[in-house]
Scaffold this motif. Structure first.
Motif, PDB file in Angstrom:
ATOM      1  N   ILE A 175       0.154  -0.089   6.427  1.00 56.68           N
ATOM      2  CA  ILE A 175      -0.743   0.977   6.868  1.00 56.68           C
ATOM      3  C   ILE A 175      -0.219   1.576   8.166  1.00 56.68           C
ATOM      4  N   ILE A 176      -0.747   2.736   8.503  1.00 55.28           N
ATOM      5  CA  ILE A 176      -0.334   3.439   9.721  1.00 55.28           C
ATOM      6  C   ILE A 176      -0.828   2.645  10.931  1.00 55.28           C
ATOM      7  N   SER A 235      -7.187   3.367  10.449  1.00 60.32           N
ATOM      8  CA  SER A 235      -6.169   3.494  11.497  1.00 60.32           C
ATOM      9  C   SER A 235      -6.582   4.568  12.496  1.00 60.32           C
ATOM     10  N   ALA A 236      -7.099   5.680  11.960  1.00 58.85           N
ATOM     11  CA  ALA A 236      -7.504   6.798  12.819  1.00 58.85           C
ATOM     12  C   ALA A 236      -8.635   6.379  13.752  1.00 58.85           C
ATOM     13  N   ARG A 237      -9.600   5.648  13.220  1.00 59.42           N
ATOM     14  CA  ARG A 237     -10.744   5.244  14.054  1.00 59.42           C
ATOM     15  C   ARG A 237     -10.300   4.371  15.221  1.00 59.42           C
ATOM     16  N   ARG A 238      -9.376   3.441  14.949  1.00 62.79           N
ATOM     17  CA  ARG A 238      -8.893   2.580  16.023  1.00 62.79           C
ATOM     18  C   ARG A 238      -8.137   3.426  17.060  1.00 62.79           C
ATOM     19  N   VAL A 257       0.796  -1.231   0.000  1.00 58.82           N
ATOM     20  CA  VAL A 257       0.000   0.000   0.000  1.00 58.82           C
ATOM     21  C   VAL A 257       0.831   1.286   0.000  1.00 58.82           C
ATOM     22  N   GLY A 258       0.276   2.327  -0.602  1.00 56.78           N
ATOM     23  CA  GLY A 258       0.817   3.675  -0.528  1.00 56.78           C
ATOM     24  C   GLY A 258      -0.312   4.683  -0.656  1.00 56.78           C
ATOM     25  N   PRO A 263      -2.827  11.314   9.629  1.00 61.50           N
ATOM     26  CA  PRO A 263      -2.103  10.105   9.268  1.00 61.50           C
ATOM     27  C   PRO A 263      -2.216   9.883   7.769  1.00 61.50           C
ATOM     28  N   GLU A 264      -1.105   9.654   7.093  1.00 62.14           N
ATOM     29  CA  GLU A 264      -1.159   9.351   5.658  1.00 62.14           C
ATOM     30  C   GLU A 264       0.069   8.545   5.268  1.00 62.14           C
TER      31      GLU A 264
END
Lengths: 386, 187
Positions: free
Chosen positions: A368-369, A293-296, A124-125, A337-338
């Motif tokens: 992924i982040i 990732s942000a939600r977690r 992924v990117g 986050p990206e």
């Protein structure tokens, strides 16, 4: 057995397949492309499904030709799309510009992988975000959407077609390998509940028609080849009649028309969702797979007592400038986050305008982040503030 | 309760398909939430690969496995690379002809089956993953066994349904025998 264009029902499918189904549900009947990991499954599904629906699938010799084929199909009256990843996206840039200057509706899905160059084919990117904005030469506006689940791959592909038809412009779906390859529930609604937008067609007498004269909404009606209207299209700067007009005044008129039709309709185009924003002190601004990732991280942070919120960008271009400026004045910090080393965060910083700190949680690509990486940055921000 | 499952093996074994069937069973037939993500190298076959499944009653925030409660290993390399991730009290399942390991840990609940050999006996070693799914349906409660079998039959080519159905049943029966054997030992 006749095949259906809209596979109404509940499915467990990956994002690439959902993208293809979204396109078919939106009325796309032309796909010109070249297989590339991790976007191949879009092409594969279209190659199987389009012939069943009387549509056309062409595997082109490369991505330069793929993009060109979309423009031809669209001027032939079809809704057209392609899918690709980084290396192919780079090759599409020149003809993407041709699509923009000729105001040709079409949809390009970029399932992003790690780059530059061949980079990480299977991993992924999210590093083509600025290329999406400025990758073709010259000045222009672009519309780009970022799905964060297979369901959104379906929904946003329909929206991408609707926006491209409404504003007569190529629209980008900036997906990523994880969203493309992840399987999850995808609910395809009944065909008659799916709202579709079709390009405006001219109603005036053929002799009075000017193919590039915008109406009040900034968009010119589009006469396709064979409609009975005289149409000339060119990549050169052109007047409202479509013929080349290479001087500064004509260029200014044309370019302003291209830019204004997006700018004046920003409120219609821009889409974002918010979560936990009411009491949030630190807000994560995320798009694509990084939303997950942000939600977690937000759930874990809230369990620790941190007041975290989320802005989920459904459209990344145009960027929700006014909303972010206002938000930056109300919160302690913004964190993005990206999966790149700092792209959309530049836009976030610009729009925040110094009203609050802006932090990047970046990753070079290939994974992924991790939610823990987001929490580390947030904990540092909290410490700095004490 | 969120369950994380990691399936490992090499390209060509149907590792991703196995994860897909598991997620499909949870989503379409148990009406719960599931995600399946995959990781593989540039090779078409033979390289190490894995699929990660998360099953939950709630929408899944994050689709990656961080501390799996169940690990299914179809290759020695997959076992060695990933076994440290398995949660304490987790269930470790492996193909006993493909994973030869001396370092199984006490804190794991361990089950093994010669899935590939059984599949060969049934006529096609390609069905090892389906034998394994049948086995999984017996030894751990991830999805309803009927749901899992339905998902298998929906996924495999129609002509191979009977064979795959038999492969699933073979794995499930073997799992049932192991559980019965354990129950006898405990009494």
């Amino acid at each position: 057995m006749a095949s259906k264009a809209v596979l109404t029902g509940t499915h467990f499918m990956n994002g690439d397949e959902a993208c293809a189904e979204g396109a078919l549900a939106a009325g796309c009947r032309f796909f010109g492309g070249y297989p590339i990991t991790p976007a191949t499954e879009v092409a594969e599904r279209m190659s199987r499904r389009l012939p069943q629906l009387g549509g056309i699938y062409i595997q082109m010799e490369d991505e330069i030709a793929s993009m060109a084929s979309l423009l031809g199909a669209s001027w032939g009256g079809q809704k057209a799309m392609t899918s690709t990843s980084g290396p192919g996206f780079s090759l599409m840039m020149e003809n993407l510009g041709l699509g923009i200057i000729t105001e040709t509706p079409c949809v390009v899905c970029n399932v992003q992988r790690g780059g530059p160059s061949t980079g990480l084919p299977t991993l992924v990117g999210q590093a083509d975000m600025m290329q999406a904005r400025w990758g073709s030469h010259g000045h222009y506006e672009i519309i780009a959407l970022c799905p964060s689940s297979p369901q959104e791959m379906f929904d946003f592909t329909i929206r991408a077609f609707n926006l491209s038809e409404q504003f007569r412009t190529p629209v980008l779906i900036m997906a990523d390998e994880v969203v493309g390859h992840m399987n999850e529930r995808v609910v395809i609604p009944a065909e008659d509940t799916i709202e579709l937008v079709e390009r405006k067609r001219p109603t005036c007498a053929p002799e009075a028609f000017l193919p590039f004269r915008p109406e009040a909404d900034g968009v010119a009606p589009m006469a396709c080849f064979g409609d009975g209207y005289r149409v000339h299209i060119t990549g050169l700067t052109h007047a409202e009649n479509g013929y080349p007009a290479m001087e500064a005044g004509a260029h200014e008129r044309m370019l302003n028309a291209l830019v204004n039709k997006i700018k004046m309709n920003r409120d219609t185009i821009i889409s974002y969702d918010t979560e936990y924003l009411d009491d949030a002190e630190i807000v994560l601004v995320a798009y694509g797979i990084s939303v997950r990732s942000a939600r977690r991280a937000i759930r874990a942070g809230r369990e620790q007592g941190l007041k975290l919120g989320l802005v989920k960008l459904n459209t990344v271009w145009p960027f929700p400038e006014e909303f972010i400026r206002d938000l930056a004045g109300r919160v302690r910090a913004l964190v993005m986050p990206e999966i790149n080393l700092g792209q959309m965060v530049l836009e976030l910083e610009r729009c925040a305008g110094g009203r609050c700190p802006v932090r990047l949680v970046g990753h070079a690509g290939g994974a992924i982040i991790r939610p823990a990486a987001i929490l580390n940055v947030i904990n540092d921000l909290v410490k700095e503030a004490v | 309760m969120e369950k994380e499952i990691l399936i490992t093996g090499f390209g060509g074994q149907g590792i991703v398909l196995t994860g897909n069937i598991l997620g499909m069973a949870a989503t379409l037939y148990d009406n719960r939430h599931a995600t399946m993500t995959q990781s593989y190298g540039p090779e078409a076959r033979g390289g190490s690969c894995s699929s990660q499944v998360v099953i939950s009653d709630e929408p899944i925030l994050f689709p990656y496995v961080e501390r799996p409660q169940v690990m299914i290993c179809m290759s020695q390399a997959g076992f060695q690379k990933n076994c440290a991730m398995l949660a304490d009290g987790g269930i470790m399942i492996w193909d006993s002809d493909l994973v030869k390991s001396a370092e199984l840990r006490e804190q794991w609940d361990c089950y093994n089956i010669p899935a590939t050999r059984f599949a060969e006996e049934l006529g096609n070693k390609m069905m090892a993953n389906i034998v394994m799914l049948g086995f999984v349906s017996a030894v751990c409660e991830l999805v309803a066994p009927d749901s899992l079998k339905q998902a298998v039959l929906k996924t495999v080519p129609p002509k191979t349904r009977d064979k795959n159905s038999a492969a699933f049943d073979r794995g499930r029966e073997y799992g049932g025998e192991i559980l019965k054997g354990r129950a006898r030992q405990e009494h």
